[in-house]
Design an enzyme around this catalytic site. Structure first.
Site, PDB file in Angstrom:
ATOM      1  N   VAL A 296      91.061 -78.965 -16.001  1.00 50.56           N
ATOM      2  CA  VAL A 296      90.120 -77.933 -15.040  1.00 50.56           C
ATOM      3  C   VAL A 296      89.215 -77.345 -16.076  1.00 50.56           C
ATOM      4  O   VAL A 296      89.470 -77.351 -17.283  1.00 50.56           O
ATOM      5  CB  VAL A 296      91.074 -76.970 -14.486  1.00 50.56           C
ATOM      6  CG1 VAL A 296      91.796 -77.483 -13.292  1.00 50.56           C
ATOM      7  CG2 VAL A 296      91.941 -76.176 -15.478  1.00 50.56           C
ATOM      8  N   SER A 297      88.057 -77.057 -15.758  1.00 57.54           N
ATOM      9  CA  SER A 297      87.009 -76.372 -16.435  1.00 57.54           C
ATOM     10  C   SER A 297      87.156 -75.020 -17.114  1.00 57.54           C
ATOM     11  O   SER A 297      86.709 -74.696 -18.000  1.00 57.54           O
ATOM     12  CB  SER A 297      85.742 -76.580 -15.718  1.00 57.54           C
ATOM     13  OG  SER A 297      85.288 -77.752 -15.376  1.00 57.54           O
ATOM     14  N   LYS A 298      87.781 -74.299 -16.305  1.00 58.58           N
ATOM     15  CA  LYS A 298      88.122 -72.768 -16.865  1.00 58.58           C
ATOM     16  C   LYS A 298      89.618 -72.198 -17.100  1.00 58.58           C
ATOM     17  O   LYS A 298      90.371 -72.705 -16.527  1.00 58.58           O
ATOM     18  CB  LYS A 298      87.799 -71.789 -15.786  1.00 58.58           C
ATOM     19  CG  LYS A 298      86.118 -72.151 -15.650  1.00 58.58           C
ATOM     20  CD  LYS A 298      85.639 -71.073 -14.469  1.00 58.58           C
ATOM     21  CE  LYS A 298      84.188 -71.314 -14.263  1.00 58.58           C
ATOM     22  NZ  LYS A 298      83.602 -70.460 -13.206  1.00 58.58           N
TER      23      LYS A 298
END
Length: 203
Positions: free
Chosen positions: A8-10
């Site tokens: 995931v990006s965050k």
């Protein structure tokens, strides 16, 4: 054996891995064999992916939820999938509009072959540009070219370093002055040689 990867990006809690991990487990991946990262920009390190690639052996299957979880852009993705193909590692994508892939099937192997062709096309373009640049430099009285990044001495160091189960491949590659992709071209995650490495050692 199936090995999963999720990203995931965050890392601030606003995005979670649960959906991806549940899908991987449903597909038959053991939870203990799922690697993950919280990484957004292309410059962010992905230690989970490094460990995942190191764990993969010929005949294994890398499983991801969607194609964009593995590569951050098309060039990155093509390179990684081509490396998997060269290492005889299967690849499976569970979801995605028209992007479900399973290289244990005939259709999936066809997609794998297309990615391999795209990677070869990219290499040919780079090679042509390099030759053209060198020819132009020679015409102006200059010599150029990039030194070979892997020789017998460097390869032996790479084998010894990669045989350490606690070693991080990205750190090894950096110390040897090459990319992780180049390192894995010659050496497996356990320090054994790949075909390209055998060719250098037997010169």
């Amino acid at each position: 054996m199936m090995i999963g990867y999720a990203r995931v990006s965050k890392a601030d809690g606003s995005q979670v891995l649960d959906l991806q991990i549940d899908a991987l487990k449903k597909a038959g991946v053991d939870e203990n064999r799922i690697y993950h990262d919280y990484a957004s920009s292309r410059k962010d390190s992905r230690p989970g992916l490094e460990s995942c690639l190191k764990a993969l052996q010929p005949g294994n299957t890398l499983v991801v939820w969607k194609l964009d979880r593995l590569g951050r852009d098309m060039k990155d993705l093509i390179t990684m999938i081509d490396d998997l193909h060269a290492s005889k590692i299967n690849f499976k994508v569970l979801e995605g509009h028209g992007a479900k892939i399973d290289t244990t099937t005939a259709n999936g192997r066809l997609i794998f072959g297309i990615f391999a062709s795209l990677a070869e096309y990219e290499r040919e373009l780079i090679r042509e540009r390099t030759y053209a640049g060198l020819a132009a430099a020679r015409a102006r009285g200059r010599k150029g070219g990039r030194p070979t990044k892997m020789d017998k001495a460097t390869l032996k160091m790479a084998m010894a370093a990669m045989s350490d189960r606690n070693a991080v491949s990205s750190d090894i590659a950096k110390r040897l002055g090459m990319t992780t992709t180049t390192l894995y071209k010659y050496v497996n995650g356990d320090g054994t040689l790949k075909a390209a490495g055998d060719k250098i050692m037997n010169k």
